[in-house]
Design an enzyme around this catalytic site. Sequence first.
Site, PDB file in Angstrom:
ATOM      1  N   THR A 129     -16.055   3.048   4.075  1.00 55.40           N
ATOM      2  CA  THR A 129     -15.905   1.983   5.068  1.00 55.40           C
ATOM      3  C   THR A 129     -15.442   2.519   6.418  1.00 55.40           C
ATOM      4  OG1 THR A 129     -14.548   0.050   5.587  1.00 55.40           O
ATOM      5  CG2 THR A 129     -13.589   1.629   4.082  1.00 55.40           C
ATOM      6  N   ASP A 130     -15.725   1.771   7.473  1.00 54.02           N
ATOM      7  CA  ASP A 130     -15.209   2.139   8.807  1.00 54.02           C
ATOM      8  C   ASP A 130     -13.703   1.908   8.914  1.00 54.02           C
ATOM      9  OD1 ASP A 130     -15.193  -0.657   8.858  1.00 54.02           O
ATOM     10  OD2 ASP A 130     -16.385  -0.856  10.687  1.00 54.02           O
ATOM     11  N   GLU A 131     -13.132   1.143   7.953  1.00 55.32           N
ATOM     12  CA  GLU A 131     -11.703   0.802   8.058  1.00 55.32           C
ATOM     13  C   GLU A 131     -10.808   2.024   7.920  1.00 55.32           C
ATOM     14  OE1 GLU A 131     -10.255  -2.697   6.202  1.00 55.32           O
ATOM     15  OE2 GLU A 131     -12.109  -3.798   6.506  1.00 55.32           O
TER      16      GLU A 131
ATOM     17  N   TYR B  77      -5.892  -1.408   1.199  1.00 53.79           N
ATOM     18  CA  TYR B  77      -7.316  -1.170   0.911  1.00 53.79           C
ATOM     19  C   TYR B  77      -7.834   0.046   1.662  1.00 53.79           C
ATOM     20  CZ  TYR B  77     -12.360  -1.528   1.628  1.00 53.79           C
ATOM     21  OH  TYR B  77     -13.692  -1.225   1.738  1.00 53.79           O
TER      22      TYR B  77
ATOM     23  N   LYS C 172      -9.206   3.718   0.307  1.00 60.13           N
ATOM     24  CA  LYS C 172     -10.568   4.234   0.575  1.00 60.13           C
ATOM     25  C   LYS C 172     -10.473   5.579   1.298  1.00 60.13           C
ATOM     26  CE  LYS C 172     -14.127   2.619  -0.059  1.00 60.13           C
ATOM     27  NZ  LYS C 172     -15.065   2.673  -1.218  1.00 60.13           N
TER      28      LYS C 172
HETATM   29  P1  NAD Z   1     -17.440  -5.951  -4.188  1.00 56.38           P
HETATM   30  O1  NAD Z   1     -15.972  -6.199  -4.328  1.00 56.38           O
HETATM   31  O2  NAD Z   1     -18.347  -7.087  -3.924  1.00 56.38           O
HETATM   32  O3  NAD Z   1     -17.985  -5.220  -5.500  1.00 56.38           O
HETATM   33  C1  NAD Z   1     -17.307  -4.175  -6.123  1.00 56.38           C
HETATM   34  C2  NAD Z   1     -17.938  -3.950  -7.501  1.00 56.38           C
HETATM   35  O4  NAD Z   1     -17.240  -2.859  -8.125  1.00 56.38           O
HETATM   36  C3  NAD Z   1     -17.809  -5.150  -8.434  1.00 56.38           C
HETATM   37  O5  NAD Z   1     -19.030  -5.374  -9.082  1.00 56.38           O
HETATM   38  C4  NAD Z   1     -16.731  -4.735  -9.410  1.00 56.38           C
HETATM   39  O6  NAD Z   1     -16.870  -5.324 -10.696  1.00 56.38           O
HETATM   40  C5  NAD Z   1     -16.929  -3.228  -9.462  1.00 56.38           C
HETATM   41  N1  NAD Z   1     -15.713  -2.507  -9.857  1.00 56.38           N
HETATM   42  C6  NAD Z   1     -14.447  -2.698  -9.386  1.00 56.38           C
HETATM   43  N2  NAD Z   1     -13.598  -1.839 -10.009  1.00 56.38           N
HETATM   44  C7  NAD Z   1     -14.348  -1.082 -10.854  1.00 56.38           C
HETATM   45  C8  NAD Z   1     -14.060  -0.016 -11.733  1.00 56.38           C
HETATM   46  N3  NAD Z   1     -12.790   0.439 -11.897  1.00 56.38           N
HETATM   47  N4  NAD Z   1     -15.058   0.535 -12.449  1.00 56.38           N
HETATM   48  C9  NAD Z   1     -16.341   0.061 -12.315  1.00 56.38           C
HETATM   49  N5  NAD Z   1     -16.674  -0.949 -11.502  1.00 56.38           N
HETATM   50  C10 NAD Z   1     -15.690  -1.514 -10.774  1.00 56.38           C
HETATM   51  O7  NAD Z   1     -17.554  -4.846  -3.076  1.00 56.38           O
HETATM   52  P2  NAD Z   1     -18.716  -4.606  -1.986  1.00 56.38           P
HETATM   53  O8  NAD Z   1     -18.434  -5.417  -0.796  1.00 56.38           O
HETATM   54  O9  NAD Z   1     -20.020  -4.701  -2.661  1.00 56.38           O
HETATM   55  O10 NAD Z   1     -18.408  -3.080  -1.590  1.00 56.38           O
HETATM   56  C11 NAD Z   1     -19.023  -2.009  -2.308  1.00 56.38           C
HETATM   57  C12 NAD Z   1     -18.536  -0.702  -1.722  1.00 56.38           C
HETATM   58  O11 NAD Z   1     -18.874  -0.645  -0.347  1.00 56.38           O
HETATM   59  C13 NAD Z   1     -17.014  -0.528  -1.782  1.00 56.38           C
HETATM   60  O12 NAD Z   1     -16.736   0.818  -2.067  1.00 56.38           O
HETATM   61  C14 NAD Z   1     -16.544  -0.882  -0.376  1.00 56.38           C
HETATM   62  O13 NAD Z   1     -15.358  -0.195  -0.045  1.00 56.38           O
HETATM   63  C15 NAD Z   1     -17.724  -0.403   0.448  1.00 56.38           C
HETATM   64  N6  NAD Z   1     -17.940  -1.093   1.735  1.00 56.38           N
HETATM   65  C16 NAD Z   1     -17.996  -2.462   1.784  1.00 56.38           C
HETATM   66  C17 NAD Z   1     -18.279  -3.089   2.996  1.00 56.38           C
HETATM   67  C18 NAD Z   1     -18.383  -4.592   3.115  1.00 56.38           C
HETATM   68  O14 NAD Z   1     -18.490  -5.110   4.231  1.00 56.38           O
HETATM   69  N7  NAD Z   1     -18.388  -5.343   2.010  1.00 56.38           N
HETATM   70  C19 NAD Z   1     -18.480  -2.322   4.149  1.00 56.38           C
HETATM   71  C20 NAD Z   1     -18.390  -0.924   4.058  1.00 56.38           C
HETATM   72  C21 NAD Z   1     -18.139  -0.328   2.835  1.00 56.38           C
HETATM   73  O1  DAU Z   2     -15.305  -2.989   7.916  1.00 60.38           O
HETATM   74  C1  DAU Z   2     -15.777  -2.870   6.599  1.00 60.38           C
HETATM   75  C2  DAU Z   2     -14.960  -3.731   5.689  1.00 60.38           C
HETATM   76  O2  DAU Z   2     -15.328  -5.077   5.951  1.00 60.38           O
HETATM   77  C3  DAU Z   2     -15.144  -3.400   4.214  1.00 60.38           C
HETATM   78  O3  DAU Z   2     -14.668  -2.102   3.963  1.00 60.38           O
HETATM   79  C4  DAU Z   2     -14.369  -4.397   3.328  1.00 60.38           C
HETATM   80  O4  DAU Z   2     -14.641  -4.130   1.966  1.00 60.38           O
HETATM   81  C5  DAU Z   2     -14.856  -5.791   3.680  1.00 60.38           C
HETATM   82  O5  DAU Z   2     -14.135  -6.752   2.927  1.00 60.38           O
HETATM   83  C6  DAU Z   2     -14.677  -6.058   5.174  1.00 60.38           C
HETATM   84  O6  DAU Z   2     -13.268  -6.115   5.524  1.00 60.38           O
HETATM   85  P1  DAU Z   2     -12.710  -7.212   6.555  1.00 60.38           P
HETATM   86  O7  DAU Z   2     -11.273  -7.382   6.310  1.00 60.38           O
HETATM   87  O8  DAU Z   2     -13.162  -6.919   7.946  1.00 60.38           O
HETATM   88  O9  DAU Z   2     -13.573  -8.487   6.018  1.00 60.38           O
HETATM   89  P2  DAU Z   2     -13.178 -10.017   5.779  1.00 60.38           P
HETATM   90  O10 DAU Z   2     -14.447 -10.744   5.535  1.00 60.38           O
HETATM   91  O11 DAU Z   2     -12.074 -10.167   4.789  1.00 60.38           O
HETATM   92  O12 DAU Z   2     -12.621 -10.459   7.208  1.00 60.38           O
HETATM   93  C7  DAU Z   2     -13.427 -10.328   8.366  1.00 60.38           C
HETATM   94  C8  DAU Z   2     -12.593 -10.792   9.546  1.00 60.38           C
HETATM   95  O13 DAU Z   2     -12.381 -12.214   9.421  1.00 60.38           O
HETATM   96  C9  DAU Z   2     -11.203 -10.181   9.591  1.00 60.38           C
HETATM   97  O14 DAU Z   2     -10.848  -9.960  10.943  1.00 60.38           O
HETATM   98  C10 DAU Z   2     -10.307 -11.226   8.961  1.00 60.38           C
HETATM   99  C11 DAU Z   2     -10.991 -12.532   9.356  1.00 60.38           C
HETATM  100  N1  DAU Z   2     -10.837 -13.656   8.382  1.00 60.38           N
HETATM  101  C12 DAU Z   2     -11.140 -13.420   7.084  1.00 60.38           C
HETATM  102  C13 DAU Z   2     -11.022 -14.422   6.151  1.00 60.38           C
HETATM  103  C14 DAU Z   2     -11.340 -14.162   4.689  1.00 60.38           C
HETATM  104  C15 DAU Z   2     -10.446 -14.900   8.827  1.00 60.38           C
HETATM  105  O15 DAU Z   2     -10.200 -15.112  10.033  1.00 60.38           O
HETATM  106  N2  DAU Z   2     -10.329 -15.905   7.900  1.00 60.38           N
HETATM  107  C16 DAU Z   2     -10.571 -15.703   6.572  1.00 60.38           C
HETATM  108  O16 DAU Z   2     -10.403 -16.672   5.769  1.00 60.38           O
END
Ligand code: NAD
Ligand code: DAU
Length: 362
Positions: free
Chosen positions: A132-134, A158, A162
């Site tokens: 992630t970019d975080e 989180y 990561k």
């Molecule tokens: P998600 O939470 O939707 O899915 C995570 C999946 O991993 C789930 O299916 C869960 O059951 C599985 N999991 C959790 N713990 C596990 C374990 N111990 N063993 C096996 N499986 C397990 O997450 P996502 O949003 O699909 O993110 C996927 C990956 O991409 C993560 O590594 C996250 O950090 C990264 N990522 C997410 C975003 C985003 O915006 N969602 C952006 C950049 C990177």
């Molecule tokens: O940047 C990549 C990341 O983006 C991934 O690594 C994470 O897995 C993914 O969950 C996401 O993280 P964020 O914290 O940016 O996503 P989230 O959707 O939780 O929140 C997006 C923005 O919206 C953040 O600034 C918080 C705000 N927010 C979120 C929720 C859930 C609100 O204002 N209200 C809300 O109820």
Amino acid sequence: MILVTGGAGFIGANFVLDWLAASSEPIVNLDKLTYAGNLHNLQSVQADPRHIFVQGDIGDTALLNRLLAEHKPRAVVNFAAESHVDRSIHGPEDFIQTNIVGSFRLLEAVRAHWTALPEAERAAFRFLHVSTDEVYGSLAPSDPAFVETRSFEPNSPYSASKAASDHLVRAWHHTYGLPVLTTNCSNNYGPYHFPEKLIPLMIVNALAGKNLPVYGDGMQVRDWLYVKDHCSAIRRVLEAGTPGQTYNVGGWNEKPNIEIVHMVCSLLDELRPRTDGQSYKQQITFVKDRPGHDRRYAIDARKIERELGWKPAETFDTGIRKTVQWYLEHADWVASVQTGAYRDWVQTQYAVAEPQAVGAAA
Ligand code: NAD
Ligand code: DAU
């Protein structure tokens, strides 16, 4: 054959579906099925013999050894993680276990598998870690976007977990020579996004007539990428990335949260107007901010474009319209993920988030 972990979650499931649509190569999909993992996401490939689903933990060394010996994958793509920042604030333990300890166990099992491969297969093998970019921390308004060489400054449990996993992946390359690739991507959105995250939460709350909880002043900036573009970037890095390298992935779509929420409301006003003729914006409610909330993320995606020729296919306007339409057409999916555990989480997170102002936001 490739092994994917976390392939029942949001991005992992999109990756599995896109992979099987575009390639004949089978996938072993290892997923623990936590609250975020959902076999409904994979319903369309349930009967496909190229998709082998295994419920299990990336921290289970015996299971990993068995799967690697049995299926002999040419690559492993690691999506499995605890992924929600707010949950990491309420309870960091699972994040440490899966994102750090689990990634370590996976790396060790993969290293043993890779070490025993014949020379040609060793050379072709890849371990791709999805990150992630975080990990880079938070940007000031005038800072340049994150480049791959920027130092890590994670701010939440989180992102710290990561960042730790990214460091382990890097070390396994430098110390043991494991051919790793890491992608650091910005915020994804699209089909199968669990409604604890901003965009799907706003869509499902709006349709249910609930408040749309915007943290703080709503001016935090995220850089949005349609999930299918993230999946195409991962395929491209797997295919042509240089082992040991990291690639930032982003959509050049920086937007403040309040603007995202307004866009979602406008699309719903157009596609599923409220029966009282009012805008869904009436439901916007500013609530207490997230502790340690990162102000701005932005990805400089020039390296992956220059070196691997990858570019996103969707603009934010096209991607968000597809996404809202998908949620309108998949009310059954939304209902299926809103289990008791989901309702408990919403109660925990939003019952304490006192409204600062209730009503329509300009
Ligand atoms: P998600 O939470 O939707 O899915 C995570 C999946 O991993 C789930 O299916 C869960 O059951 C599985 N999991 C959790 N713990 C596990 C374990 N111990 N063993 C096996 N499986 C397990 O997450 P996502 O949003 O699909 O993110 C996927 C990956 O991409 C993560 O590594 C996250 O950090 C990264 N990522 C997410 C975003 C985003 O915006 N969602 C952006 C950049 C990177
Ligand atoms: O940047 C990549 C990341 O983006 C991934 O690594 C994470 O897995 C993914 O969950 C996401 O993280 P964020 O914290 O940016 O996503 P989230 O959707 O939780 O929140 C997006 C923005 O919206 C953040 O600034 C918080 C705000 N927010 C979120 C929720 C859930 C609100 O204002 N209200 C809300 O109820």
